[in-house]
Design an enzyme around this catalytic site. Structure first.
Site, PDB file in Angstrom:
ATOM      1  N   CYS A 129      26.033  24.345  25.556  1.00  0.00           N
ATOM      2  CA  CYS A 129      27.245  23.562  25.331  1.00  0.00           C
ATOM      3  C   CYS A 129      28.238  24.509  23.914  1.00  0.00           C
ATOM      4  O   CYS A 129      27.726  25.526  23.812  1.00  0.00           O
ATOM      5  CB  CYS A 129      27.465  22.171  24.939  1.00  0.00           C
ATOM      6  SG  CYS A 129      28.948  21.395  25.113  1.00  0.00           S
ATOM      7  N   ASP A 198      25.777  15.031  19.183  1.00  0.00           N
ATOM      8  CA  ASP A 198      26.956  13.946  19.221  1.00  0.00           C
ATOM      9  C   ASP A 198      26.147  12.616  18.522  1.00  0.00           C
ATOM     10  O   ASP A 198      27.188  12.328  17.894  1.00  0.00           O
ATOM     11  CB  ASP A 198      27.350  13.665  20.489  1.00  0.00           C
ATOM     12  CG  ASP A 198      28.063  14.762  21.257  1.00  0.00           C
ATOM     13  OD1 ASP A 198      27.715  15.694  21.762  1.00  0.00           O
ATOM     14  OD2 ASP A 198      29.448  14.731  20.805  1.00  0.00           O
TER      15      ASP A 198
HETATM   16  C1  RUB Z   1      30.060  18.885  22.891  1.00  0.00           C
HETATM   17  C2  RUB Z   1      28.633  18.664  22.403  1.00  0.00           C
HETATM   18  C3  RUB Z   1      28.233  19.462  21.066  1.00  0.00           C
HETATM   19  C4  RUB Z   1      28.352  18.321  20.020  1.00  0.00           C
HETATM   20  C5  RUB Z   1      28.069  18.800  18.564  1.00  0.00           C
HETATM   21  O1  RUB Z   1      30.315  17.939  24.183  1.00  0.00           O
HETATM   22  O2  RUB Z   1      27.765  18.263  23.029  1.00  0.00           O
HETATM   23  O3  RUB Z   1      27.056  19.858  21.116  1.00  0.00           O
HETATM   24  O4  RUB Z   1      29.493  17.597  20.245  1.00  0.00           O
HETATM   25  O5  RUB Z   1      29.321  19.617  18.362  1.00  0.00           O
HETATM   26  P1  RUB Z   1      31.763  17.938  24.685  1.00  0.00           P
HETATM   27  P2  RUB Z   1      29.775  19.704  16.861  1.00  0.00           P
HETATM   28  O6  RUB Z   1      32.334  19.175  24.744  1.00  0.00           O
HETATM   29  O7  RUB Z   1      31.620  17.051  25.511  1.00  0.00           O
HETATM   30  O8  RUB Z   1      32.547  17.301  23.207  1.00  0.00           O
HETATM   31  O9  RUB Z   1      28.889  20.644  16.038  1.00  0.00           O
HETATM   32  O10 RUB Z   1      30.875  20.840  16.847  1.00  0.00           O
HETATM   33  O11 RUB Z   1      30.108  18.488  16.296  1.00  0.00           O
END
Ligand code: RUB
Length: 306
Positions: A129, A198
Site C-alpha cells: 500500500c 491504520d
Molecule cells: C492506507 C494504508 C496505510 C496506513 C498508514 O490505506 O493502509 O498503510 O494508512 O499510512 P488507504 P500512514 O489508502 O485505504 O487510506 O503511515 O501514511 O499513516
C-alpha cells in the site's frame, strides 16, 4: 459551516486524501478552518458545529483511530475551556489543531530516525500500500547513506502501491513493482517487510490495508522480519474496553465496474495482523513488542485511554 467539513469528509471518503496520517491531518485542518470561518455567536452554537463536524469526519472512514483520537482531543480542549467568547474558543481549536499536528510531526521524525537504523545497505524491503510514515523512514535511511531496494505491491483495488512506487523512484530508490498475488514468489528476495498501520488494538493486533495479514504470514513462512511502522496515536482505546475495531467495507465498483449485478462482491479495505506475526512496532518510543502497545500508549498519551 457543515459544508466546509463536508468537503474534507468527501475527499477522505473518495481516497483523494489517503493514509491514516494524511486523513487525520486533513480532519484537524478542517476543524481549524471551521473555527476560523464560524458565524456562531454563542458557545453552545459553536459546540454544536464542532460536534456535527466530528460526526461527519468520523463517518468518512471507519477504521481511522488516529483521526478520531486527534479530533476528540481538540474537542476536549474546547470543552475544558471556560471561555464563553466564540472567537476565543475558535483560538483554542486552532492552537490545539496545530499542537496535535506538531505531535504527529515529531512522532514521524522520531520513527524515521529509529526505523532507518534497521535498514542496511544491500537490503531489499517489501512494503504494501502507501504509508507516508514508511516512505518518510525510507527517505531518512537514504539520506543516512544506505543503498537499498524496495519492492512495492500494487495494492488492489485502489492501487496505492503506485503512489509508493512513484515516490520511491522520485527519491532515486531502486524499486520493483509487483501484483499483490506475486508477493509469495518474491519473498526469497526480501530481507525486511515494513508496512504502515491504520489501527493498533489493545491485544497488539495491527489493522492495515487489505493483504497485509497475508504478507505477514508469508514473512513468517520465510522467516523474514515483519515490522509495523506506526505512531502510537493509532491506538484505538475502545478495543481495550471490549469493542472490535470496525473494518471499513468499500463499494463493489472499486473492485469491478459493470460486474454482473447478481454477483456478490466484497471489498474490505483493511485486515487484521495478529501480534504473533509481528516482529516489532517501530513507533516514536522505540521498537516495541506489539504486546506492549497498551502500556506504552498509557505512559506516553494517557489521555487517549480516557
Ligand atoms: C492506507 C494504508 C496505510 C496506513 C498508514 O490505506 O493502509 O498503510 O494508512 O499510512 P488507504 P500512514 O489508502 O485505504 O487510506 O503511515 O501514511 O499513516
Amino acid at each position: 459551516m457543515a459544508e466546509l467539513v463536508h468537503g474534507t469528509a468527501e475527499k477522505i471518503r473518495r481516497l483523494e486524501v489517503q493514509g491514516a496520517r494524511n486523513v487525520a491531518i486533513a480532519a484537524v485542518k478542517a476543524l481549524e478552518i471551521l473555527a476560523k470561518e464560524t458565524k456562531a455567536k454563542k458557545r453552545a452554537e459553536f459546540m454544536k458545529e464542532l460536534s456535527v463536524a466530528k460526526e461527519l469526519l468520523f463517518a468518512s472512514r471507519e477504521t481511522e483511530p488516529l483521526m478520531r483520537n486527534a479530533v476528540r482531543w481538540i474537542l476536549n480542549q474546547v470543552e475544558d475551556s471556560d471561555e464563553r467568547n466564540v472567537s476565543e474558543l475558535a483560538r483554542v481549536v486552532s492552537l490545539s489543531s496545530q499542537k496535535i499536528q506538531k505531535i504527529f510531526e515529531n512522532a514521524k521524525e522520531r520513527i524515521a530516525e529509529i526505523g532507518a537504523k534497521r535498514i542496511y545497505s544491500g537490503a531489499t524491503i517489501l512494503t504494501h500500500c502507501h504509508s507516508s510514515t514508511v516512505t518518510y523512514m525510507l527517505n531518512k535511511a537514504l539520506k543516512d547513506g544506505k543503498k537499498f531496494r524496495v519492492i512495492c505491491t500494487e495494492t488492489r483495488p485502489a492501487f496505492q502501491g503506485r503512489l509508493t512506487a512513484k515516490e520511491m523512484l522520485s527519491l532515486g530508490i531502486k524499486t520493483t513493482f509487483i501484483v499483490d498475488s506475486a508477493a509469495r514468489s518474491f519473498m526469497h528476495e526480501v530481507d525486511l517487510v515494513m508496512v504502515g498501520a491504520d489501527a493498533l488494538t489493545s491485544e497488539g493486533s495491527v489493522i492495515n490495508k487489505i493483504g497485509t495479514g497475508t504478507i505477514a504470514l508469508l514473512a513468517q513462512e520465510t522467516r523474514k522480519p515483519f515490522y509495523v511502522v506506526s505512531e502510537l496515536l493509532k491506538f484505538d482505546p475502545t478495543t481495550l474496553y471490549g469493542e472490535y475495531e470496525k473494518i471499513e467495507e468499500r463499494g463493489r465498483d472499486e473492485v469491478w465496474k459493470d460486474a454482473p449485478t447478481e454477483l456478490d462482491i466484497r471489498n474490505p479495505a483493511f485486515d487484521v495482523t495478529p501480534p504473533h506475526l509481528i516482529h516489532g512496532i517501530i513507533c516514536e518510543e522505540g521498537i516495541i513488542s506489539p504486546n506492549a502497545v497498551t502500556e506504552v500508549v498509557y505512559r506516553v498519551y494517557p489521555w487517549v485511554l480516557h
